[in-house]
Design an enzyme around this catalytic site. Structure first.
Site, PDB file in Angstrom:
ATOM      1  CD  GLU A  28      20.442  -9.910  -8.836  1.00  0.00           C
ATOM      2  OE1 GLU A  28      21.237  -8.896  -8.948  1.00  0.00           O
ATOM      3  OE2 GLU A  28      19.971 -10.518  -7.851  1.00  0.00           O
TER       4      GLU A  28
ATOM      5  CG  ASP B  94      27.875 -17.481  -6.335  1.00  0.00           C
ATOM      6  OD1 ASP B  94      28.015 -16.172  -6.250  1.00  0.00           O
ATOM      7  OD2 ASP B  94      27.472 -18.669  -5.966  1.00  0.00           O
TER       8      ASP B  94
ATOM      9  CB  SER C 260      26.316  -0.710 -11.389  1.00  0.00           C
ATOM     10  OG  SER C 260      25.738  -1.715 -11.196  1.00  0.00           O
TER      11      SER C 260
ATOM     12  CG  HIS D 185      27.309  -9.316  -6.622  1.00  0.00           C
ATOM     13  ND1 HIS D 185      28.228  -9.359  -6.976  1.00  0.00           N
ATOM     14  CD2 HIS D 185      26.943 -10.348  -5.561  1.00  0.00           C
ATOM     15  CE1 HIS D 185      28.550 -10.926  -6.552  1.00  0.00           C
ATOM     16  NE2 HIS D 185      28.458 -11.325  -5.693  1.00  0.00           N
TER      17      HIS D 185
ATOM     18  CG  HIS E 156      26.180   4.164  -9.430  1.00  0.00           C
ATOM     19  ND1 HIS E 156      24.735   4.257  -9.121  1.00  0.00           N
ATOM     20  CD2 HIS E 156      26.065   2.557  -9.402  1.00  0.00           C
ATOM     21  CE1 HIS E 156      24.388   3.007  -8.871  1.00  0.00           C
ATOM     22  NE2 HIS E 156      25.346   2.141  -9.052  1.00  0.00           N
TER      23      HIS E 156
ATOM     24  CG  ASP F  67      27.380  -3.256  -5.521  1.00  0.00           C
ATOM     25  OD1 ASP F  67      28.089  -2.314  -4.634  1.00  0.00           O
ATOM     26  OD2 ASP F  67      26.497  -2.633  -6.023  1.00  0.00           O
TER      27      ASP F  67
HETATM   28  C1  SAM Z   1      24.033  -3.651  -3.844  1.00  0.00           C
HETATM   29  S1  SAM Z   1      23.103  -4.773  -4.846  1.00  0.00           S
HETATM   30  C2  SAM Z   1      23.325  -4.242  -6.554  1.00  0.00           C
HETATM   31  C3  SAM Z   1      23.697  -3.183  -6.832  1.00  0.00           C
HETATM   32  C4  SAM Z   1      23.956  -3.028  -8.634  1.00  0.00           C
HETATM   33  N1  SAM Z   1      25.292  -3.218  -8.633  1.00  0.00           N
HETATM   34  C5  SAM Z   1      23.735  -1.458  -8.880  1.00  0.00           C
HETATM   35  O1  SAM Z   1      24.937  -0.611  -8.663  1.00  0.00           O
HETATM   36  O2  SAM Z   1      22.604  -0.304  -9.467  1.00  0.00           O
HETATM   37  C6  SAM Z   1      23.785  -6.127  -4.454  1.00  0.00           C
HETATM   38  C7  SAM Z   1      22.650  -7.288  -5.788  1.00  0.00           C
HETATM   39  O3  SAM Z   1      23.484  -9.003  -5.797  1.00  0.00           O
HETATM   40  C8  SAM Z   1      22.265  -9.663  -5.673  1.00  0.00           C
HETATM   41  N2  SAM Z   1      23.168 -10.623  -5.219  1.00  0.00           N
HETATM   42  C9  SAM Z   1      22.946 -11.275  -3.634  1.00  0.00           C
HETATM   43  N3  SAM Z   1      23.883 -12.883  -3.743  1.00  0.00           N
HETATM   44  C10 SAM Z   1      24.433 -12.512  -5.604  1.00  0.00           C
HETATM   45  C11 SAM Z   1      25.509 -13.776  -5.952  1.00  0.00           C
HETATM   46  N4  SAM Z   1      26.423 -14.888  -4.923  1.00  0.00           N
HETATM   47  N5  SAM Z   1      26.122 -13.387  -6.810  1.00  0.00           N
HETATM   48  C12 SAM Z   1      24.589 -12.708  -7.971  1.00  0.00           C
HETATM   49  N6  SAM Z   1      24.381 -11.554  -7.803  1.00  0.00           N
HETATM   50  C13 SAM Z   1      23.786 -11.473  -6.552  1.00  0.00           C
HETATM   51  C14 SAM Z   1      21.056  -9.418  -4.864  1.00  0.00           C
HETATM   52  O4  SAM Z   1      20.003  -9.804  -4.694  1.00  0.00           O
HETATM   53  C15 SAM Z   1      21.162  -7.875  -5.177  1.00  0.00           C
HETATM   54  O5  SAM Z   1      20.572  -7.052  -6.238  1.00  0.00           O
END
Ligand code: SAM
Length: 287
Positions: free
Chosen positions: A120, A145, A102, A41, A18, A166
């Site tokens: 997401e 995705d 984020s 993500h 961040h 992420d």
């Molecule tokens: C590490 S967390 C994200 C944290 C966020 N970026 C932050 O910094 O606050 C990863 C996220 O990716 C989501 N996720 C998992 N596979 C995914 C995909 N193929 N596409 C989008 N999101 C996905 C999960 O549900 C989770 O919420």
């Protein structure tokens, strides 16, 4: 999809991720022209630090909890001031009850001409995100995705901006997806800034990822790491990295200052370490 960021929000890895996010956005704001942040993500956007999940691990105490209360030089505090402001904006008084994810941090820093796309895939998380950004015309929340978005959503119409990737690293092959996602995205939008998060647990996988990036032909790649305890492949994550493609010219100097401070503050038993290295140089026009 079992990964829940609520267990980890505000930990040392979020502090690094961040901080990089805020520094890149602040750099983009140096020009009037609008930009877009694409968060592939995005998570849920806002984390309650008194929730069962956050309380169970207490990871935020060893991350943002320590950084917020640490003694910092003026220059160090200045570098994290945008992150601290974003945190202040979701809390009342000095109590740290919530931590912004984020997309909420990015949104806090946008000007009226800038835009955010928050992607997401988890149906519950995307619902929470929608609630957080309800009625906000500058933010688009998309249930998709994130790996597909690296193709379909690039380049954005603003032609300036940042893509934050992420992923959860809960399934085998995430380094491969990260590498393929970046190469695909970079082909579509070579001028974008990319910030990719990765965990450092399996040193062999990390080394192979770095070599693949260095050999990819993509220019101008920075790799920064933060280690809070010696790395054990089977232990809990104690080190993390960020890959930044097309880093703003000020970023390396800012990170040179703040990363040793994070290592000092967050390192367990004085064992904190940080590094900054170039995986690929900028392309210089032939003279
Ligand atoms: C590490 S967390 C994200 C944290 C966020 N970026 C932050 O910094 O606050 C990863 C996220 O990716 C989501 N996720 C998992 N596979 C995914 C995909 N193929 N596409 C989008 N999101 C996905 C999960 O549900 C989770 O919420």
């Amino acid at each position: 999809m079992n990964y829940r960021h609520a267990y980890h929000a505000g930990n040392f890895a979020d502090v690094l991720k961040h901080t990089v996010l805020t520094l890149i956005i602040e750099y983009l704001k140096r020009k009037e022209k609008p930009f877009r942040v694409i968060d592939t993500h995005a998570g849920t956007g806002l984390y309650d630090l008194s929730s069962d999940e956050a309380q169970r691990t207490g990871e935020w105490r060893g991350g943002i909890g320590l950084v917020r209360d640490a003694e910092l030089s003026d220059a160090e505090r200045n570098i994290i001031s945008h992150l601290l402001d974003s945190i202040k904006a979701v809390n009342t008084g000095h109590e740290l009850n919530h931590y912004p994810g984020s997309p909420v941090i990015a949104r806090h820093l946008l000007r009226k001409q800038d835009r955010l796309t928050a992607i997401e895939l988890h149906p519950e998380d995307v619902e929470k995100l929608r609630t957080v950004f309800e009625g906000d015309y500058q933010t688009r929340v998309i249930e998709l995705d994130g790996w597909l978005a690296l193709g379909a959503h690039l380049p954005p119409k603003e032609k300036r901006g940042l893509v934050l990737v992420d992923p959860p690293f809960e399934k085998e092959g995430e380094f491969g997806r990260l590498f393929d996602g970046l190469t695909k995205a970079h082909r579509r939008w070579p001028g974008g800034i990319y910030a990719l998060w990765y965990p450092i647990k399996n040193l062999k996988e990390v080394a192979a990822f770095r070599t693949a990036l260095s050999d990819s032909g993509i220019p101008d790649i920075l790799d920064v790491t933060l280690e809070v305890a010696p790395v054990h492949p089977d232990g809990k994550m104690s080190a993390t990295g960020m890959i930044i493609v097309n880093p703003p010219y000020l970023l390396q100097e800012q990170l040179k200052l703040i990363l040793p401070a994070f290592a000092r503050i967050l390192g367990e038993r004085g064992k904190g370490r940080s590094s900054i290295r170039r995986l690929a140089e900028e392309h210089r026009p032939a003279s």
